[in-house]
Write an enzyme that holds these catalytic residues in place. Structure first.
Site, short mmCIF file in Angstrom:
data_model
loop_
_atom_site.label_atom_id
_atom_site.label_comp_id
_atom_site.label_asym_id
_atom_site.label_seq_id
_atom_site.Cartn_x
_atom_site.Cartn_y
_atom_site.Cartn_z
N HIS A 95 -5.10 72.43 -0.01
CA HIS A 95 -4.75 73.09 -1.27
C HIS A 95 -5.93 73.95 -1.73
O HIS A 95 -6.01 75.12 -1.38
CB HIS A 95 -4.38 71.99 -2.28
CG HIS A 95 -3.69 72.47 -3.51
ND1 HIS A 95 -3.40 73.77 -3.77
CD2 HIS A 95 -3.24 71.78 -4.59
CE1 HIS A 95 -2.79 73.87 -4.94
NE2 HIS A 95 -2.69 72.67 -5.47
N HIS A 120 1.21 81.64 4.66
CA HIS A 120 1.47 80.97 3.39
C HIS A 120 2.89 80.42 3.42
O HIS A 120 3.78 81.03 4.02
CB HIS A 120 1.33 81.97 2.23
CG HIS A 120 1.18 81.31 0.89
ND1 HIS A 120 2.25 80.88 0.16
CD2 HIS A 120 0.07 81.00 0.19
CE1 HIS A 120 1.81 80.34 -0.96
NE2 HIS A 120 0.49 80.39 -0.97
N ASP A 125 -7.08 83.08 -0.02
CA ASP A 125 -8.35 82.45 0.36
C ASP A 125 -9.13 83.21 1.42
O ASP A 125 -10.25 82.83 1.75
CB ASP A 125 -8.08 81.02 0.87
CG ASP A 125 -7.73 80.11 -0.28
OD1 ASP A 125 -8.33 80.28 -1.34
OD2 ASP A 125 -6.83 79.27 -0.11
N1 CMC Z 1 -2.86 80.94 12.32
C1 CMC Z 1 -2.13 80.94 13.45
N2 CMC Z 1 -0.82 80.61 13.50
C2 CMC Z 1 -0.24 80.28 12.34
C3 CMC Z 1 -0.94 80.26 11.11
C4 CMC Z 1 -2.30 80.62 11.13
N3 CMC Z 1 -3.01 80.64 10.01
N4 CMC Z 1 -0.11 79.89 10.11
C5 CMC Z 1 1.07 79.66 10.70
N5 CMC Z 1 1.00 79.91 12.03
C6 CMC Z 1 2.09 79.87 13.00
C7 CMC Z 1 2.46 78.44 13.35
O1 CMC Z 1 1.74 77.98 14.47
C8 CMC Z 1 3.93 78.58 13.61
O2 CMC Z 1 4.08 79.16 14.89
P1 CMC Z 1 5.29 78.68 15.88
O3 CMC Z 1 6.54 79.09 15.15
O4 CMC Z 1 5.05 79.37 17.15
O5 CMC Z 1 5.14 77.19 15.96
C9 CMC Z 1 4.40 79.62 12.60
O6 CMC Z 1 3.24 80.43 12.36
C10 CMC Z 1 4.91 79.03 11.28
O7 CMC Z 1 3.90 78.13 10.78
P2 CMC Z 1 4.19 76.89 9.81
O8 CMC Z 1 3.10 75.91 10.00
O9 CMC Z 1 5.61 76.44 9.98
O10 CMC Z 1 4.10 77.59 8.39
P3 CMC Z 1 3.95 76.82 7.01
O11 CMC Z 1 4.68 77.61 6.01
O12 CMC Z 1 4.32 75.38 7.13
O13 CMC Z 1 2.37 76.85 6.77
C11 CMC Z 1 0.24 77.39 5.93
C12 CMC Z 1 1.76 77.60 5.80
C13 CMC Z 1 -0.48 78.11 4.79
C14 CMC Z 1 -0.07 75.88 5.84
C15 CMC Z 1 -0.20 77.95 7.31
O14 CMC Z 1 0.10 79.32 7.39
C16 CMC Z 1 -1.68 77.70 7.56
O15 CMC Z 1 -2.04 76.62 8.06
N6 CMC Z 1 -2.57 78.69 7.26
C17 CMC Z 1 -3.99 78.51 7.40
C18 CMC Z 1 -4.55 77.69 6.22
C19 CMC Z 1 -4.63 78.50 4.96
O16 CMC Z 1 -5.11 79.64 4.93
N7 CMC Z 1 -4.20 77.89 3.84
C20 CMC Z 1 -4.28 78.55 2.52
C21 CMC Z 1 -2.94 78.76 1.93
S1 CMC Z 1 -3.01 79.78 0.46
C22 CMC Z 1 -3.69 78.74 -0.77
C23 CMC Z 1 -2.75 78.38 -1.87
O17 CMC Z 1 -2.02 79.25 -2.39
O18 CMC Z 1 -2.74 77.17 -2.28
#
Ligand code: CMC
Length: 427
Positions: free
Chosen positions: A267, A306, A362
């Protein structure tokens, strides 16, 4: 035609008409779907609340596909450019932009509440020398509930407003003192001549000078970052604020809990992870190799992607501009070139484009905070200061909402059926 959803239960052959309002059905309407007289009724299973609206809210609107973020209807870009954090906090809390005189009295009220009780100072002095500033901050906010016992009267609007003013004013003082504590420097008292962020910089960085003069560029940059982080609708920490508040606990206890949720790396801790990643890459020549490894599933590009935004996070765009202004004063972060190159490659790469992965809030905020002289441990604390306005607005809205009750999710029990106790000699 009535806006309803028709559900046919294949088990009983019965048909139900469930009203659809605002794109949602009421989960409680499903209870009428039963297989027999003792059946409790149908529930929904939604771990992590991915598809459950827990409230109606008028505060913040997000359209993740279009990259839109509005506070009370006003676009975040316009607020970041033209408003201040203190004005935006008023807007978020009370629903409208203040008039000139409302803004003056609001600013005065906040300024008058920045001091902390000397007992709170003593409480903070008791922390271990290397205590994490986020731990100090959230414990001290919780401690305020023992100083302001009147805060329990959450049903009285005037009383709620008083606690809101106190919290918005005192959290920066607590945050600054948590930082000073962690580096072993004496705490600096608030300077009421300075702006909200100017005073915060004073409490953080004043040394032996009689009067601290904050850099107007850095004070404004902090103001913009605070505007961007002031609210983000029903995220993890806001849900905690509402959840604790729903038991009618005082707002200090609820806010301490919300800050605890924010402290987690998924978070409020993501910008710290971005800095770690940039440091690990270490050199712009290693960016292509890093991207290849991310695409091979060996790690994530931190600061990208995100859950809600499936286009450029509008806050990231504003932060990038702010970064340029800050670096003119502080000098450029050596990590900036690596970040820019990562962004350039990722925005052209099919892997990131097809998954709609764009920079989030971020990606650049950590670089700005680092350039301003903040240690990484302070990053979540810097997030908690402006989010205090959002948490309080959401808490106040919840207490006024006649649909709300104490938060109490259901469960699907998967444990053992009834069985007799076994004495220890027979186990
Ligand atoms: N780098 C590489 N691949 C990614 C990333 C990333 N940062 N984020 C998602 N993916 C890929 C993931 O591997 C998946 O690929 P596939 O369909 O081939 O398996 C696809 O994109 C969808 O990912 P997901 O995990 O289902 O997406 P989510 O909506 O559950 O996750 C997230 C969102 C923010 C947790 C994720 O994008 C992430 O881990 N990002 C990096 C951490 C980050 O920057 N977090 C800050 C969020 S903003 C702060 C706030 O507003 O609180």
């Amino acid at each position: 035609m009535a806006d309803t959803l028709t559900i046919t239960d294949n088990r009983t052959g019965k048909t139900y008409e469930i009203p659809v309002q605002d794109g949602a059905i009421k989960a409680m309407d499903l209870r009428q779907i039963k297989t027999g007289a003792d059946d409790f009724g149908l529930m929904t299973y939604d771990p992590a609340f991915q598809n459950t609206a827990a409230c109606r809210s008028k505060i913040t609107y997000i359209d993740g596909d279009k990259g839109v973020l509005l506070y009370r209807g006003y676009p975040i870009e316009q607020l970041a450019e033209q408003s201040t954090f203190i004005e935006t906090a008023y807007l978020i809390l009370f629903g409208e932009l203040p008039t000139k005189s409302q803004l003056e009295s609001w600013t005065r009220e906040i300024t008058l509440h920045t001091m902390l009780h000397e007992n709170v100072k003593k409480f903070m002095e008791g922390f271990q020398y290397d205590a994490h500033p986020m731990g100090i901050m959230l414990s001290t906010v919780g401690c305020l509930s023992t100083i302001y016992a009147d805060a329990k009267r959450i049903g009285e609007e005037d009383n709620r407003r008083l606690q809101i003013r106190r919290l918005i004013a005192k959290v920066p003082t607590i945050a600054a003192w948590a930082y000073r504590h962690s580096i072993g420097r004496p705490y600096v008292y608030p300077d009421n001549d300075l702006s909200f962020t100017g005073n915060f910089l004073n409490m953080l960085f004043k040394m032996t000078e009689l009067k601290y003069t904050p850099s107007p560029v850095l004070a404004r940059a902090l103001d913009i970052l605070f505007i961007l982080h002031a609210d983000h609708e029903q995220n993890c920490s806001t849900s905690v604020m509402r959840g604790i508040g729903s038991s009618q606990a005082d707002p200090y206890s609820a806010l301490a809990g919300a800050a605890g949720a924010l402290a987690g790396p998924l978070h409020g801790g993501a910008n710290e992870a971005v800095l770690r990643m940039l440091n690990e890459i270490g050199n712009i020549s290693r960016v292509p190799d890093f991207i290849t490894r991310v695409k091979a599933g060996e790690g994530r590009l931190m600061g990208f992607g995100h859950r809600v935004y499936k286009s450029y996070d509008p806050r990231a765009r504003i932060i990038k501009q702010t970064a340029d202004e800050v670096f003119e004063v502080t000098g450029k972060s050596p990590l900036l070139d690596i970040a820019l190159e990562l962004e350039r490659i990722a925005l052209e790469d099919e892997y990131f484009v097809s998954r709609k992965l764009y920079p989030n809030v971020d990606f650049y905020s950590g670089l700005i905070y680092q350039a301003m002289g903040f240690p990484v441990a302070m990053f979540p604390v810097l997030f908690a200061i402006p989010r205090t306005a959002g948490w309080l607005a959401q808490w106040d809205e919840m207490l006024r909402d006649s649909d709300q009750k104490i938060a109490r999710p259901r469960q699907i029990y998967t444990g053992a059926a009834t069985r007799p106790y076994v004495t220890i000699d027979k186990r």
